[in-house]
Motif scaffolding. Structure first.
Motif, PDB file in Angstrom:
ATOM      1  N   GLU A 173      11.940  62.002  35.669  1.00 42.35           N
ATOM      2  CA  GLU A 173      11.012  62.637  34.720  1.00 42.35           C
ATOM      3  C   GLU A 173      11.540  62.474  33.285  1.00 42.35           C
ATOM      4  O   GLU A 173      10.768  62.168  32.367  1.00 42.35           O
ATOM      5  CB  GLU A 173      10.848  64.115  35.069  1.00 42.35           C
ATOM      6  N   ALA A 174      12.825  62.693  33.108  1.00 39.05           N
ATOM      7  CA  ALA A 174      13.406  62.532  31.775  1.00 39.05           C
ATOM      8  C   ALA A 174      13.320  61.080  31.305  1.00 39.05           C
ATOM      9  O   ALA A 174      12.975  60.799  30.144  1.00 39.05           O
ATOM     10  CB  ALA A 174      14.857  62.991  31.777  1.00 39.05           C
ATOM     11  N   LEU A 175      13.601  60.138  32.206  1.00 36.20           N
ATOM     12  CA  LEU A 175      13.536  58.718  31.836  1.00 36.20           C
ATOM     13  C   LEU A 175      12.107  58.278  31.533  1.00 36.20           C
ATOM     14  O   LEU A 175      11.880  57.429  30.669  1.00 36.20           O
ATOM     15  CB  LEU A 175      14.132  57.866  32.957  1.00 36.20           C
ATOM     16  N   ALA A 176      11.152  58.863  32.225  1.00 31.26           N
ATOM     17  CA  ALA A 176       9.742  58.532  31.959  1.00 31.26           C
ATOM     18  C   ALA A 176       9.353  58.940  30.545  1.00 31.26           C
ATOM     19  O   ALA A 176       8.660  58.198  29.831  1.00 31.26           O
ATOM     20  CB  ALA A 176       8.852  59.215  32.988  1.00 31.26           C
ATOM     21  N   LYS A 177       9.778  60.128  30.127  1.00 31.37           N
ATOM     22  CA  LYS A 177       9.464  60.586  28.764  1.00 31.37           C
ATOM     23  C   LYS A 177      10.187  59.745  27.718  1.00 31.37           C
ATOM     24  O   LYS A 177       9.632  59.431  26.653  1.00 31.37           O
ATOM     25  CB  LYS A 177       9.836  62.055  28.629  1.00 31.37           C
ATOM     26  N   LEU A 178      11.426  59.367  28.036  1.00 34.97           N
ATOM     27  CA  LEU A 178      12.155  58.493  27.115  1.00 34.97           C
ATOM     28  C   LEU A 178      11.472  57.136  27.013  1.00 34.97           C
ATOM     29  O   LEU A 178      11.365  56.558  25.915  1.00 34.97           O
ATOM     30  CB  LEU A 178      13.598  58.320  27.588  1.00 34.97           C
ATOM     31  N   ALA A 179      10.989  56.619  28.129  1.00 34.24           N
ATOM     32  CA  ALA A 179      10.327  55.309  28.132  1.00 34.24           C
ATOM     33  C   ALA A 179       9.098  55.303  27.238  1.00 34.24           C
ATOM     34  O   ALA A 179       8.788  54.285  26.607  1.00 34.24           O
ATOM     35  CB  ALA A 179       9.959  54.918  29.559  1.00 34.24           C
ATOM     36  N   SER A 219      21.212  51.311  37.390  1.00 36.84           N
ATOM     37  CA  SER A 219      20.141  52.059  38.059  1.00 36.84           C
ATOM     38  C   SER A 219      19.169  52.629  37.033  1.00 36.84           C
ATOM     39  O   SER A 219      17.939  52.591  37.212  1.00 36.84           O
ATOM     40  CB  SER A 219      20.731  53.200  38.891  1.00 36.84           C
ATOM     41  N   VAL A 220      19.717  53.154  35.911  1.00 38.78           N
ATOM     42  CA  VAL A 220      18.863  53.674  34.839  1.00 38.78           C
ATOM     43  C   VAL A 220      18.050  52.553  34.219  1.00 38.78           C
ATOM     44  O   VAL A 220      16.843  52.707  33.939  1.00 38.78           O
ATOM     45  CB  VAL A 220      19.724  54.389  33.780  1.00 38.78           C
ATOM     46  N   VAL A 221      18.672  51.387  34.010  1.00 36.15           N
ATOM     47  CA  VAL A 221      17.972  50.245  33.419  1.00 36.15           C
ATOM     48  C   VAL A 221      16.811  49.815  34.309  1.00 36.15           C
ATOM     49  O   VAL A 221      15.703  49.534  33.826  1.00 36.15           O
ATOM     50  CB  VAL A 221      18.941  49.066  33.189  1.00 36.15           C
ATOM     51  N   THR A 225      12.877  49.733  33.111  1.00 38.85           N
ATOM     52  CA  THR A 225      12.186  48.449  32.981  1.00 38.85           C
ATOM     53  C   THR A 225      11.133  48.236  34.068  1.00 38.85           C
ATOM     54  O   THR A 225      10.001  47.844  33.771  1.00 38.85           O
ATOM     55  CB  THR A 225      13.202  47.293  32.994  1.00 38.85           C
ATOM     56  N   LYS A 226      11.497  48.488  35.333  1.00 36.11           N
ATOM     57  CA  LYS A 226      10.575  48.203  36.436  1.00 36.11           C
ATOM     58  C   LYS A 226       9.535  49.296  36.640  1.00 36.11           C
ATOM     59  O   LYS A 226       8.357  49.008  36.905  1.00 36.11           O
ATOM     60  CB  LYS A 226      11.358  47.993  37.724  1.00 36.11           C
ATOM     61  N   ASP A 227       9.968  50.553  36.511  1.00 31.71           N
ATOM     62  CA  ASP A 227       9.027  51.648  36.768  1.00 31.71           C
ATOM     63  C   ASP A 227       8.208  52.020  35.533  1.00 31.71           C
ATOM     64  O   ASP A 227       7.037  52.402  35.663  1.00 31.71           O
ATOM     65  CB  ASP A 227       9.775  52.884  37.255  1.00 31.71           C
ATOM     66  N   TYR A 228       8.820  51.899  34.329  1.00 32.62           N
ATOM     67  CA  TYR A 228       8.134  52.407  33.142  1.00 32.62           C
ATOM     68  C   TYR A 228       7.892  51.347  32.068  1.00 32.62           C
ATOM     69  O   TYR A 228       7.430  51.656  30.978  1.00 32.62           O
ATOM     70  CB  TYR A 228       8.935  53.574  32.546  1.00 32.62           C
ATOM     71  N   GLY A 229       8.142  50.087  32.411  1.00 32.35           N
ATOM     72  CA  GLY A 229       7.698  48.977  31.563  1.00 32.35           C
ATOM     73  C   GLY A 229       8.447  48.760  30.266  1.00 32.35           C
ATOM     74  O   GLY A 229       7.925  48.082  29.354  1.00 32.35           O
ATOM     75  N   VAL A 230       9.654  49.286  30.124  1.00 33.55           N
ATOM     76  CA  VAL A 230      10.429  49.016  28.906  1.00 33.55           C
ATOM     77  C   VAL A 230      10.879  47.553  28.923  1.00 33.55           C
ATOM     78  O   VAL A 230      11.242  47.005  29.972  1.00 33.55           O
ATOM     79  CB  VAL A 230      11.652  49.960  28.814  1.00 33.55           C
TER      80      VAL A 230
END
Length: 277
Positions: A173-179, A219-221, A225-230
């Motif tokens: 959830e946090a990574l999604a908001k950051l993305a 794992s964070v990368v 990139t794969k889940d949130y398109g960065v």
């Protein structure tokens, strides 16, 4: 008749004698006058000779002075030309230095404008990340700015289970908001750093803390990139292991702070580097 002839002859003789004497006197006077004039002319000629000698002496002196003056003038002209050449060189050097100074000032101003723009980007990025992650506590993450970069430090309890590199639901959830922020900031570089405490680890999956820190970073990368398109070209993962602690590893609290994943965001410096080349 004879007596009359004698008288006439006598008279003629007297008359002739009188005329001759008068002419003689006139001639003598003319001669004397001519002698006087000749003497006067001779005296004047001598005086003229003296004056001429004096004039010759003065002329010679003037010629010497003129020659000296000519040499001095030529020397002065040579000195003037030399000085003008030196002056021209100095003026050329001065103009060159002034042009270099102007160019340097333009470069400085351009750099300052870019630095100001970079600082503004950093502040905007900092505010955007803070706003996006408002729902998370200070124990889970912190957002700071240092040296022109934004640091997002995410604790291991937010992202991972103990000894694991799999990101859990709360961490995603946090990574999604950051993305969402990163996808709007295409002109920044992102570095993902994994950090551990000093407690050694040796499992089937992780040989040591280096392994654990690197795999957590990757794992964070993958999620970003794969889940949130960065954009993958924006992100660079790396593992720091136990070697960059922020707290004392002798306490449980310190070790908890050291087990973290730092996401470092910085505006690209391409333009600044181009100017500095």
């Amino acid at each position: 008749m004879k007596k009359t002839f004698c008288i006439v002859a006598s008279m003629l003789l007297v008359c002739t004698s009188c005329v001759t004497k008068k002419k003689y006197i006139l001639a003598e006077n003319g001669r004397l006058e001519a002698i006087g004039r000749a003497e006067e002319l001779k005296e004047q000629l001598g005086k003229c000779g003296d004056d001429n000698n004096q004039l010759s002496v003065r002329l010679d002196a003037l010629l010497r002075d003129t020659a000296n003056m000519g040499r001095n003038i030529r020397n002065y002209q040579t000195m003037l030309n030399t000085n003008m050449s030196e002056q021209d060189k100095l003026n050329s050097l001065l103009n060159q230095k002034m042009n270099e100074l102007d160019e340097r000032e333009r470069t400085i101003n351009e750099l300052q404008d870019l630095i100001n723009a970079q600082n503004e980007k950093v502040q905007n990025l900092l505010n955007s990340v803070k706003d996006a992650l408002l729902g998370f506590s200070s124990d889970e993450l912190s957002v700071t700015e240092k040296n022109g970069k934004v640091y997002l430090s995410m604790s291991d309890k937010l992202l991972f289970e103990s000894g694991s590199a799999r990101v859990d639901k709360r961490g995603k959830e946090a990574l999604a908001k950051l993305a969402e922020v990163l996808n709007k900031q295409t002109d920044i570089d992102v570095y993902i750093e994994g950090h551990t405490d000093t407690k050694p680890i040796n499992t089937v999956q992780f040989k040591d803390n280096w392994d654990l820190s690197v795999i957590r970073a990757t794992s964070v990368v993958r999620i970003l990139t794969k889940d949130y398109g960065v954009n993958p070209l924006q992100i660079q993962p790396c593992g720091r292991g136990e070697f960059m602690p922020i707290a004392d590893n002798e306490t449980a609290e310190g070790r908890s702070k050291n087990r973290r994943t730092e996401i470092i965001m910085a505006p690209k410096l391409d333009k600044l580097l181009d100017i500095l080349k």
